[in-house]
Structures are given as structure tokens and as C-alpha cells.
Design an enzyme around this catalytic site. Sequence first.
Site, short mmCIF file in Angstrom:
data_model
loop_
_atom_site.label_atom_id
_atom_site.label_comp_id
_atom_site.label_asym_id
_atom_site.label_seq_id
_atom_site.Cartn_x
_atom_site.Cartn_y
_atom_site.Cartn_z
N GLY A 46 48.38 40.34 -5.05
CA GLY A 46 48.74 39.59 -6.25
C GLY A 46 47.71 39.52 -7.36
N GLU A 100 41.66 34.96 -6.72
CA GLU A 100 43.06 34.91 -6.29
C GLU A 100 43.99 34.86 -7.50
OE1 GLU A 100 45.45 35.27 -4.44
OE2 GLU A 100 45.31 34.30 -2.49
N ASP A 101 45.23 35.23 -7.28
CA ASP A 101 46.23 35.09 -8.35
C ASP A 101 46.71 33.65 -8.47
OD1 ASP A 101 47.49 35.15 -5.86
OD2 ASP A 101 49.09 36.52 -6.46
N ASP A 104 48.84 28.01 -4.13
CA ASP A 104 50.13 27.31 -4.07
C ASP A 104 50.01 26.17 -3.05
OD1 ASP A 104 52.91 26.83 -4.23
OD2 ASP A 104 53.39 28.41 -2.82
N LYS A 132 49.11 25.47 -8.51
CA LYS A 132 50.26 24.55 -8.52
C LYS A 132 49.82 23.26 -7.83
CE LYS A 132 53.98 28.02 -8.04
NZ LYS A 132 54.86 28.65 -7.02
N PHE A 153 58.64 28.81 -9.03
CA PHE A 153 58.29 30.18 -8.71
C PHE A 153 58.03 31.01 -9.98
CE2 PHE A 153 58.88 34.51 -7.19
CZ PHE A 153 58.13 34.47 -6.03
N ASP A 160 54.52 38.80 -7.48
CA ASP A 160 55.77 39.48 -7.18
C ASP A 160 56.87 38.54 -6.70
OD1 ASP A 160 54.39 39.04 -4.61
OD2 ASP A 160 56.08 40.14 -3.78
N ARG A 166 55.43 42.89 -10.26
CA ARG A 166 53.96 42.87 -10.37
C ARG A 166 53.44 43.54 -11.64
NH1 ARG A 166 51.93 41.10 -5.48
NH2 ARG A 166 52.93 41.85 -3.59
#
Length: 175
Positions: A46, A100-101, A104, A132, A153, A160, A166
Site C-alpha cells: 500500500g 505506512e500508507d 486503521d 483513522k 474505506f 487498494d 492502487r
Amino acid sequence: MMKVKDKEFTLFISAEELGERIAHIAKDISKDYEGKKPLVLGVLNGAFMFISDLMKEVDIPLQLSFIKISSYQAMNSTGKVKELIGVSEEIKGREVIVVEDIVDTGVSMTHLLESISEKEPASISVVSLLLKPEALKKPVTVDYIGFEIPDKFVVGYGLDYDGFGRNLKEIYQLK
Ligand code: IMP
Ligand code: MG
């Protein structure tokens, strides 16, 4: 409006906003790690686009490598983390920066930080493009955050939906 597989998404963060925020984070990292030669560990898949754009803007000597973990199936975190490519570099005594992307639930990052800590780095910091806060189930300290977003989301810019989306230049949110 953007269709990815069977779902509809709307534009959430533009390429321009991403670029501006990333340049800012890169400046902070360059300042904080001046003279330290950090080891940057980018988390695949990601974060690939974020790592690439971020690293182009960081102007201090550093080493960069990738690790791969997986915890998601389609739209749900499985709560289990698989390490698909481990860390091959010497971690001991290094100033490690994990990129990191998105954080969560925080399960992936917690697992990753535990396994890196065991290798006795001098320090670890975490960079995440997205966070988040409402979804966090594990307390994770993110030192550099791109954007705090609601618990909805998102896809694009590396993130993705079931493997798709992506390559989008912007970030889109589920409609
Ligand atoms: P966590 O373990 O729940 O924090 O999940 C982290 C990983 O789940 C991230 O590195 C992403 O790959 C993926 N993920 C979490 N939220 C989203 C999302 O909204 N869109 C796409 N992938 C996500
Ligand atoms: Mg990820």
C-alpha cells in the site's frame, strides 16, 4: 466519481493536496534526522507510491528497504498479520523509520513494531500517510501523519480495494 471493481468512490484527497502535505513531512523528517543516516523501512504494497514521493523530497543520507505484510481481505481487516517479506537489513543500533500508507485498527503496525523492536534498533518512528483515529483498536503512536480521516474505506495512491485502485493519483472515499 470513480468506479473501482464493483464499488463507487468519490474524490477525497487531490494529488495537489497529497504533494503539499508530503513535502511538509519530508522537511520535518530531514530536519529531525539530520546527521543520523536512518534506515527507512517502507511497507508494501500500500505505501509504494507514498514512499516513492516522500523519499524524493527527503534530502539527508539514508538507506531504504521494503517489508511486506498483509492483513486485509477486500474491505475488512482480518486481525491477523502475515509477514510476506521480512527485514533483511541489520536493524541493531539503527535509527529506523517505518513508512505506512494507513494506520486503521493499528494491528499491523503493532505487530510490525514488536518484530522490529526485538532487533534492538536505536530508535523507531512511524510515518503514515493516513490515520483513522476512530478505527484504532491498539494504541499506536504515529510520529508523522499525513491526514487524519474518518473511518470510511478509501482507495488510490497505493491503497487498494481487492487489489485494484492502487495506481490512482488521488485518494477516493467509498460513496
Ligand atoms: P490495520 O492493521 O487495521 O491498521 O490495517 C492496516 C492495513 O490495512 C493498511 O496498511 C492497509 O493496507 C489496509 N487498509 C486499512 N484501511 C484501508 C482502507 O480504507 N483502504 C485500503 N486499505 C486499507
Ligand atoms: Mg498497508
